[in-house]
Design an enzyme around this catalytic site. Structure first.
Site, PDB file in Angstrom:
ATOM      1  N   GLN A   1       0.866  -1.186   0.000  1.00 32.47           N
ATOM      2  CA  GLN A   1       0.000   0.000   0.000  1.00 32.47           C
ATOM      3  C   GLN A   1       0.901   1.235   0.000  1.00 32.47           C
ATOM      4  OE1 GLN A   1      -1.917   0.718   3.738  1.00 32.47           O
ATOM      5  NE2 GLN A   1      -3.726   1.623   2.804  1.00 32.47           N
TER       6      GLN A   1
ATOM      7  N   SER B   1       0.871   6.769   2.256  1.00 33.74           N
ATOM      8  CA  SER B   1       1.482   7.801   3.091  1.00 33.74           C
ATOM      9  C   SER B   1       2.647   8.473   2.388  1.00 33.74           C
ATOM     10  CB  SER B   1       1.990   7.181   4.389  1.00 33.74           C
ATOM     11  OG  SER B   1       0.948   6.518   5.050  1.00 33.74           O
TER      12      SER B   1
ATOM     13  N   SER C   1       4.491  -0.928   4.113  1.00 33.72           N
ATOM     14  CA  SER C   1       4.766  -2.242   4.719  1.00 33.72           C
ATOM     15  C   SER C   1       5.111  -3.267   3.646  1.00 33.72           C
ATOM     16  CB  SER C   1       3.540  -2.735   5.492  1.00 33.72           C
ATOM     17  OG  SER C   1       3.246  -1.862   6.536  1.00 33.72           O
TER      18      SER C   1
ATOM     19  N   GLU D   1      -9.597  -1.537   5.914  1.00 26.35           N
ATOM     20  CA  GLU D   1      -8.363  -1.622   6.702  1.00 26.35           C
ATOM     21  C   GLU D   1      -8.676  -1.546   8.197  1.00 26.35           C
ATOM     22  OE1 GLU D   1      -5.438   1.273   5.593  1.00 26.35           O
ATOM     23  OE2 GLU D   1      -3.838   0.122   6.547  1.00 26.35           O
TER      24      GLU D   1
ATOM     25  N   ASN E   1      -4.916   6.327  16.260  1.00 28.88           N
ATOM     26  CA  ASN E   1      -6.064   6.225  17.160  1.00 28.88           C
ATOM     27  C   ASN E   1      -6.620   7.597  17.549  1.00 28.88           C
ATOM     28  OD1 ASN E   1      -5.729   3.532  16.893  1.00 28.88           O
ATOM     29  ND2 ASN E   1      -5.552   3.077  19.082  1.00 28.88           N
ATOM     30  N   GLU E   2      -5.747   8.625  17.555  1.00 28.02           N
ATOM     31  CA  GLU E   2      -6.268   9.973  17.855  1.00 28.02           C
ATOM     32  C   GLU E   2      -7.305  10.366  16.798  1.00 28.02           C
ATOM     33  OE1 GLU E   2      -3.058   9.228  17.757  1.00 28.02           O
ATOM     34  OE2 GLU E   2      -2.331   9.608  19.789  1.00 28.02           O
TER      35      GLU E   2
HETATM   36  C1  LIG Z   1       4.032  -0.228  11.214  1.00 24.00           C
HETATM   37  C2  LIG Z   1       3.436   0.745  10.249  1.00 24.00           C
HETATM   38  C3  LIG Z   1       3.022   0.292   9.013  1.00 24.00           C
HETATM   39  C4  LIG Z   1       2.516   1.186   8.080  1.00 24.00           C
HETATM   40  N1  LIG Z   1       2.198   0.702   6.848  1.00 24.00           N
HETATM   41  C5  LIG Z   1       1.786   1.567   5.899  1.00 24.00           C
HETATM   42  C6  LIG Z   1       1.567   1.097   4.565  1.00 24.00           C
HETATM   43  O1  LIG Z   1       1.723  -0.095   4.264  1.00 24.00           O
HETATM   44  N2  LIG Z   1       1.211   1.990   3.624  1.00 24.00           N
HETATM   45  C7  LIG Z   1       1.016   3.314   3.903  1.00 24.00           C
HETATM   46  O2  LIG Z   1       0.663   4.064   3.001  1.00 24.00           O
HETATM   47  N3  LIG Z   1       1.221   3.806   5.164  1.00 24.00           N
HETATM   48  C8  LIG Z   1       1.605   2.954   6.156  1.00 24.00           C
HETATM   49  N4  LIG Z   1       1.851   3.420   7.439  1.00 24.00           N
HETATM   50  C9  LIG Z   1       1.719   4.852   7.708  1.00 24.00           C
HETATM   51  C10 LIG Z   1       0.567   5.225   8.620  1.00 24.00           C
HETATM   52  O3  LIG Z   1      -0.658   5.128   7.945  1.00 24.00           O
HETATM   53  C11 LIG Z   1       0.852   6.643   9.136  1.00 24.00           C
HETATM   54  O4  LIG Z   1       1.981   6.547   9.998  1.00 24.00           O
HETATM   55  C12 LIG Z   1      -0.323   7.225   9.893  1.00 24.00           C
HETATM   56  O5  LIG Z   1      -1.387   7.501   9.018  1.00 24.00           O
HETATM   57  C13 LIG Z   1       0.069   8.530  10.635  1.00 24.00           C
HETATM   58  O6  LIG Z   1       0.684   9.428   9.778  1.00 24.00           O
HETATM   59  P1  LIG Z   1       2.076  10.116  10.184  1.00 24.00           P
HETATM   60  O7  LIG Z   1       3.037   9.028  10.548  1.00 24.00           O
HETATM   61  O8  LIG Z   1       2.439  11.045   9.071  1.00 24.00           O
HETATM   62  O9  LIG Z   1       1.788  10.938  11.525  1.00 24.00           O
HETATM   63  P2  LIG Z   1       1.131  12.371  11.632  1.00 24.00           P
HETATM   64  O10 LIG Z   1      -0.076  12.463  10.780  1.00 24.00           O
HETATM   65  O11 LIG Z   1       2.212  13.393  11.446  1.00 24.00           O
HETATM   66  O12 LIG Z   1       0.650  12.366  13.137  1.00 24.00           O
HETATM   67  C14 LIG Z   1       1.543  12.546  14.249  1.00 24.00           C
HETATM   68  C15 LIG Z   1       0.690  12.535  15.523  1.00 24.00           C
HETATM   69  O13 LIG Z   1      -0.228  13.654  15.518  1.00 24.00           O
HETATM   70  C16 LIG Z   1      -1.568  13.200  15.651  1.00 24.00           C
HETATM   71  N5  LIG Z   1      -2.461  14.007  14.834  1.00 24.00           N
HETATM   72  C17 LIG Z   1      -2.236  14.394  13.543  1.00 24.00           C
HETATM   73  N6  LIG Z   1      -3.299  15.100  13.103  1.00 24.00           N
HETATM   74  C18 LIG Z   1      -4.209  15.140  14.122  1.00 24.00           C
HETATM   75  C19 LIG Z   1      -5.514  15.718  14.263  1.00 24.00           C
HETATM   76  N7  LIG Z   1      -6.104  16.394  13.277  1.00 24.00           N
HETATM   77  N8  LIG Z   1      -6.141  15.536  15.441  1.00 24.00           N
HETATM   78  C20 LIG Z   1      -5.567  14.840  16.458  1.00 24.00           C
HETATM   79  N9  LIG Z   1      -4.327  14.278  16.381  1.00 24.00           N
HETATM   80  C21 LIG Z   1      -3.672  14.424  15.225  1.00 24.00           C
HETATM   81  C22 LIG Z   1      -1.552  11.763  15.163  1.00 24.00           C
HETATM   82  O14 LIG Z   1      -2.627  11.025  15.676  1.00 24.00           O
HETATM   83  C23 LIG Z   1      -0.190  11.276  15.657  1.00 24.00           C
HETATM   84  O15 LIG Z   1      -0.254  10.884  17.001  1.00 24.00           O
HETATM   85  C24 LIG Z   1       2.363   2.555   8.399  1.00 24.00           C
HETATM   86  C25 LIG Z   1       2.752   3.021   9.677  1.00 24.00           C
HETATM   87  C26 LIG Z   1       3.288   2.138  10.585  1.00 24.00           C
HETATM   88  C27 LIG Z   1       3.716   2.684  11.920  1.00 24.00           C
END
Ligand SMILES: Cc1cc2nc3c(=O)[nH]c(=O)nc-3n(C[C@H](O)[C@H](O)[C@H](O)COP(=O)(O)OP(=O)(O)OC[C@H]3O[C@@H](n4cnc5c(N)ncnc54)[C@H](O)[C@@H]3O)c2cc1C
Length: 392
Positions: A125, A128, A160, A245, A371-372
């Site tokens: 996928q 991100s 992933s 998902e 989860n947020e």
């Molecule tokens: C093990 C793992 C596997 C993954 N696999 C895939 C994959 O296969 N393909 C893929 O495309 N992506 C994948 N991801 C990415 C995942 O979907 C993102 O990490 C996730 O959506 C969060 O985005 P970010 O890391 O940019 O964090 P951010 O969006 O920068 O968030 C950082 C923190 O701020 C909080 N936050 C941000 N905005 C808000 C808001 N509006 N209100 C409240 N809190 C907020 C978040 O909840 C988080 O705690 C994977 C991530 C992990 C850890």
């Protein structure tokens, strides 16, 4: 409410159990996050497909069994109880396939589903980006119109298993739409990970295993036939994938039920009966796993009766990610210091399964949407609370 399975469903359970007893490898394959383990898991997918167990709910013409969601839940209970290997094909089978059924063309289904079912094509996928995780609609990678297709440009991250997968599905900005919300003008495209212009770079994980990756796309050509849904309306397709998902299919109740049973067995073997605090934690997670199973039956029955999903995927995702962490934290507390040994250490309890599962469970509150964000969705759409932090 009748919670008993029909004789037909019980016969299906018995058939699945017998097949798994005869085919699950006695020595588990190595971690699918490594090159060797990935190949071993792909071989297991071929075995599953040969028995027609790799995509239980799909129509037979694509390699499935044409069974109901409830029967799939039953199969999953048997699958995890039998200690069968983790599914290296889950991104394809659980996320892309439902989007293909809902939004794909017949040509795409006929071409893409059978190799997905057989394990010949393993999908990653690619949603991100470094600046687009929670706020996915702010993504910057583009799809530029080209004769007969599109050129993809940009960077994807946190993908992933992408280091060893064959193809990926992702979202790209294709139509400049000034003044429209950012989720307009996106296109859902599928591309091979070995196509000219794709660079796959493994990303370091906590456990050092190399399958997690980021992708750099430099004018990667995608023919029109590999665009899923209408160009410019990819958000709609993506949101149906996101529901799958977070919903039942990526993390079935059977998975947690089996882990809870292993935890109860571990308690019986190793615990100090006087430690009632730890005993209560074991009981708590066992009850939660059972509750998730019954909830799953309820959702499957409602869907079978023509109902639709609302905000359940978000509630579901909160529930399973927290349950997974609680299960593994409790197991590590039961095992003491040895519990922390990884699968590569010779004397790790249960081959390091609890430690490995714990490392993965730590990511549960992040992947599939943090989860947020899920709490914000539940607050707004289920509880009717006012919008908070802007966005979400
Ligand atoms: C093990 C793992 C596997 C993954 N696999 C895939 C994959 O296969 N393909 C893929 O495309 N992506 C994948 N991801 C990415 C995942 O979907 C993102 O990490 C996730 O959506 C969060 O985005 P970010 O890391 O940019 O964090 P951010 O969006 O920068 O968030 C950082 C923190 O701020 C909080 N936050 C941000 N905005 C808000 C808001 N509006 N209100 C409240 N809190 C907020 C978040 O909840 C988080 O705690 C994977 C991530 C992990 C850890």
């Amino acid at each position: 409410m009748d919670l008993d399975l029909t004789p037909g469903q019980e016969a299906f359970r018995a058939e699945a159990r017998a097949w798994l007893a005869a085919h699950v490898p006695p020595v588990p394959p190595r971690s699918l996050e490594t090159r060797e383990g990935f190949a071993e898991h792909r071989a297991w997918e071929r075995t599953l497909a040969a028995g027609r167990w790799s995509a239980v709910t799909w129509p037979e013409e694509y390699g499935g069994r044409g069974r109901s969601l409830l029967e799939w839940l039953v199969f999953e209970e048997e699958y995890h109880a039998a200690g069968a290997p983790a599914r290296v094909s889950q991104n394809g089978v659980c996320l892309l396939a439902p989007a293909l059924f809902a939004h794909g063309t017949e040509e795409q289904r006929a071409r893409l589903l059978p190799p997905m079912a057989s394990g010949a094509t393993v999908w990653a996928q690619a949603w991100s980006e470094p600046e687009a995780g929670s706020d996915l609609a702010s993504l910057r990678s583009v799809a530029v119109r080209e004769r007969g297709g599109w050129l993809l440009r940009g960077q994807k991250t946190w993908s992933s298993r992408a280091a060893f997968a064959d193809r990926a599905f992702g979202l790209f900005r294709s139509h400049a739409d000034p003044g429209r919300p950012p989720h307009h003008g996106l296109t859902y495209a599928m591309f091979p990970l070995d196509a000219p212009g794709v660079t796959v770079r493994p990303l370091g994980r906590l456990d050092g295993k190399p399958a997690f990756a980021e992708l750099f796309l430099d004018d990667v050509f995608v023919p029109d036939a590999d665009v899923l849904g209408e160009p410019g309306r990819g958000w709609r397709v993506a949101m149906s994938t996101a529901g799958d998902e977070r919903g039942l299919t990526l993390r079935s109740p059977g998975r947690f039920l089996a882990a809870a049973r292993r935890l109860v067995a571990l308690w019986r073997e190793t615990a100090d009966p006087a430690d009632t605090a730890l005993r209560d934690r074991v009981a708590d997670v066992a009850v939660r796993a059972r509750a998730y199973q019954l909830y799953g039956y309820g959702v499957a029955a409602r869907l079978a009766a023509g109902g639709a999903l609302g905000a359940e995927p978000s509630m579901n995702k909160l529930f399973w990610s927290e349950l997974d962490l609680a299960l593994h934290e409790t197991a590590l507390d039961l095992l003491g210091p040895y519990g922390e040994l990884a699968d590569t250490a010779g004397d790790a309890p249960e081959g390091g399964r609890w430690a490995d599962g714990y490392t993965f469970a730590l990511a549960g509150p992040l992947y599939a949407g943090t989860n947020e964000i899920q709490r914000d969705i539940v607050a707004e759409r289920v509880l009717g609370l006012p919008k908070g932090r802007g966005g979400g």
